[in-house]
Write an enzyme that holds these catalytic residues in place. Structure first.
Site, PDB file in Angstrom:
ATOM      1  N   GLY A  91      71.409  65.150  11.020  1.00 13.49           N
ATOM      2  CA  GLY A  91      71.153  66.574  10.806  1.00 13.49           C
ATOM      3  C   GLY A  91      72.458  67.348  10.762  1.00 13.49           C
ATOM      4  O   GLY A  91      73.465  66.928  11.328  1.00 13.49           O
ATOM      5  N   ALA A  92      72.447  68.475  10.059  1.00 13.79           N
ATOM      6  CA  ALA A  92      73.598  69.377  10.045  1.00 13.79           C
ATOM      7  C   ALA A  92      73.076  70.780   9.851  1.00 13.79           C
ATOM      8  O   ALA A  92      72.242  71.019   8.992  1.00 13.79           O
ATOM      9  CB  ALA A  92      74.551  69.014   8.913  1.00 13.79           C
ATOM     10  N   ARG A  93      73.577  71.705  10.686  1.00  8.88           N
ATOM     11  CA  ARG A  93      73.104  73.086  10.580  1.00  8.88           C
ATOM     12  C   ARG A  93      74.080  73.948   9.805  1.00  8.88           C
ATOM     13  O   ARG A  93      73.776  75.063   9.441  1.00  8.88           O
ATOM     14  CB  ARG A  93      72.939  73.666  11.976  1.00  8.88           C
ATOM     15  CG  ARG A  93      71.868  72.958  12.758  1.00  8.88           C
ATOM     16  CD  ARG A  93      70.700  73.874  12.964  1.00  8.88           C
ATOM     17  NE  ARG A  93      70.262  73.768  14.337  1.00  8.88           N
ATOM     18  CZ  ARG A  93      69.361  74.571  14.879  1.00  8.88           C
ATOM     19  NH1 ARG A  93      68.823  75.532  14.179  1.00  8.88           N
ATOM     20  NH2 ARG A  93      68.986  74.409  16.117  1.00  8.88           N
ATOM     21  N   THR A 121      66.859  67.088   7.416  1.00 12.07           N
ATOM     22  CA  THR A 121      66.726  68.560   7.395  1.00 12.07           C
ATOM     23  C   THR A 121      65.665  69.110   8.350  1.00 12.07           C
ATOM     24  O   THR A 121      65.185  70.219   8.170  1.00 12.07           O
ATOM     25  CB  THR A 121      66.401  69.049   5.965  1.00 12.07           C
ATOM     26  OG1 THR A 121      65.165  68.443   5.550  1.00 12.07           O
ATOM     27  CG2 THR A 121      67.500  68.669   4.990  1.00 12.07           C
ATOM     28  N   SER A 140      69.975  59.304  14.695  1.00  7.90           N
ATOM     29  CA  SER A 140      71.073  58.378  14.997  1.00  7.90           C
ATOM     30  C   SER A 140      71.960  58.909  16.115  1.00  7.90           C
ATOM     31  O   SER A 140      72.578  58.150  16.852  1.00  7.90           O
ATOM     32  CB  SER A 140      71.927  58.150  13.753  1.00  7.90           C
ATOM     33  OG  SER A 140      71.119  57.767  12.665  1.00  7.90           O
ATOM     34  N   GLN A 188      79.508  70.718  10.139  1.00  2.00           N
ATOM     35  CA  GLN A 188      78.774  69.531  10.625  1.00  2.00           C
ATOM     36  C   GLN A 188      78.477  68.586   9.463  1.00  2.00           C
ATOM     37  O   GLN A 188      78.562  67.374   9.597  1.00  2.00           O
ATOM     38  CB  GLN A 188      77.444  69.947  11.270  1.00  2.00           C
ATOM     39  CG  GLN A 188      77.573  70.505  12.676  1.00  2.00           C
ATOM     40  CD  GLN A 188      76.215  70.894  13.276  1.00  2.00           C
ATOM     41  OE1 GLN A 188      75.176  70.794  12.619  1.00  2.00           O
ATOM     42  NE2 GLN A 188      76.230  71.343  14.512  1.00  2.00           N
ATOM     43  N   TYR A 214      58.403  70.165   8.154  1.00  2.79           N
ATOM     44  CA  TYR A 214      59.543  70.868   8.766  1.00  2.79           C
ATOM     45  C   TYR A 214      59.433  72.362   8.469  1.00  2.79           C
ATOM     46  O   TYR A 214      59.928  72.849   7.457  1.00  2.79           O
ATOM     47  CB  TYR A 214      60.878  70.329   8.239  1.00  2.79           C
ATOM     48  CG  TYR A 214      61.096  68.842   8.462  1.00  2.79           C
ATOM     49  CD1 TYR A 214      60.364  68.129   9.407  1.00  2.79           C
ATOM     50  CD2 TYR A 214      62.048  68.148   7.726  1.00  2.79           C
ATOM     51  CE1 TYR A 214      60.566  66.771   9.613  1.00  2.79           C
ATOM     52  CE2 TYR A 214      62.266  66.784   7.927  1.00  2.79           C
ATOM     53  CZ  TYR A 214      61.516  66.107   8.860  1.00  2.79           C
ATOM     54  OH  TYR A 214      61.723  64.759   9.049  1.00  2.79           O
TER      55      TYR A 214
END
Length: 331
Positions: A292-294, A24, A218, A298, A61
């Site tokens: 990660g994904a926004r 995140t 990754s 995704q 973060y």
């Protein structure tokens, strides 16, 4: 053919989690050009719905922003989540090693007992929970003995506030120090097809001591997602703007690699990014891959990568393609 989501154990903790985890960092906005809370919450919830149980966050973060967003997203779903967060990057005290400035204020690497006891309470509050499944030292602090850090973590474990211990951005010597001081369940290190030094530095040690390896980046900050073309422009505080790894030459090499992976992706009914994630998870000693994904799309794409099983022949052809195109990369 779709398999179930691959699940694996975090070290010797007895905690099972999805092999694909949600990272995140981008959701916190910091160094990724801002955040969108609604879209981020949707991404987290879609991840959980798609079978991702491992969610990795950190106070650093966005100085609490990512943790707060995760807290909102998992309300009512806490039992479906294996929650990982971190400690050791502090701005409430100026002890340890100065690391960087955030909006003009100093952030230190500090893993003293006093700070860890303070930090865990802040994280629990932001995350809206009374326990953290996997608690990780974010960066290592050379000014504090590992025994003191481990003592604090063991205390939290006894109190039921954390369930397992991890360390991130470590050297092999750091790992040995943790192992000497108590039970280390996992390390979290940068690992991707473009950055494989962990295979030499950490994997034998971790394998011999039952320590899991969580790989972050990754997809190499998105470079290996197969979607960043040679003409993409990065703006604002996006860390990729001046990163030599994102040079035009590198992007061309990655594009050539992706072209070779395309038929394999098609054969698996997968995207190229999913093939890269599946490849990562099938590397010896790599236990989990944080992606990660926004947004929800995704998130679902990443989750489906945990359902792909590549054959030995698949892995060999990917390795050969990587050797052809990814040698002599910049950065």
């Amino acid at each position: 053919m779709q398999h179930e989501m691959l699940t694996r154990e975090i070290g010797k903790s007895g905690i099972q989690a999805s092999a694909v985890g949600l990272g995140t960092w981008a959701i916190g906005g910091w160094m990724w050009g801002g955040t969108d809370e609604t879209r981020s919450i949707a991404a987290i919830q879609a991840s959980v719905d798609a079978g991702i149980s491992l969610i990795d966050t950190a106070p650093a973060y966005g100085q609490g922003v990512a943790e707060e967003i995760v807290g909102k997203a998992i309300k009512g779903r806490r039992d479906k989540v294996v929650l990982a967060t971190k400690c050791g990057l502090v701005w409430h005290v100026q002890k340890g090693n100065h690391f960087f400035d955030y909006d003009g204020a100093p952030v230190h690497r500090y893993l003293g007992k006093d700070a860890i006891i303070f930090e865990v309470e802040q994280s629990l509050r932001r995350l809206g929970t009374d326990y953290i499944d996997h608690y990780i030292t974010h960066w290592q602090d050379p000014t504090t003995p590992v025994a003191e850090t481990m003592e604090a973590l063991d205390t939290l474990k006894t109190q039921g506030k954390i369930r397992s211990v991890g360390a991130s951005n470590t050297s092999a010597a750091d790992v040995q120090a943790y192992l000497a001081a108590g039970q280390l369940d996992a390390v979290q290190e940068e690992y991707s097809m473009l950055k494989r030094d962990v295979e030499q530095s950490h994997q034998p040690l971790c394998r011999d001591n039952g320590v899991s390896v969580l790989s972050y980046s990754s997809l190499a900050l998105g470079l290996l997602a197969g979607k960043i073309g040679p003409d993409r422009v990065f703006t604002g505080d996006d860390q990729r703007k001046d990163n030599p790894r994102f040079s035009i030459a590198n992007r061309q090499k990655v594009a050539a690699l992706m072209e070779e992976i395309a038929p394999l992706a098609e054969a698996h009914g997968a995207t190229k990014a999913q093939i890269i994630i599946a490849w990562t998870l099938q590397q010896p000693g790599i236990t989990f891959s944080l992606c990660g994904a926004r947004d929800a799309a995704q998130a679902m794409e990443n989750a489906d990568a945990g359902k792909i099983r590549l054959s030995a022949a698949d892995l060999q052809s990917i390795d050969q393609a990587a050797a052809r195109h990814l040698t002599a990369m910049d950065g």
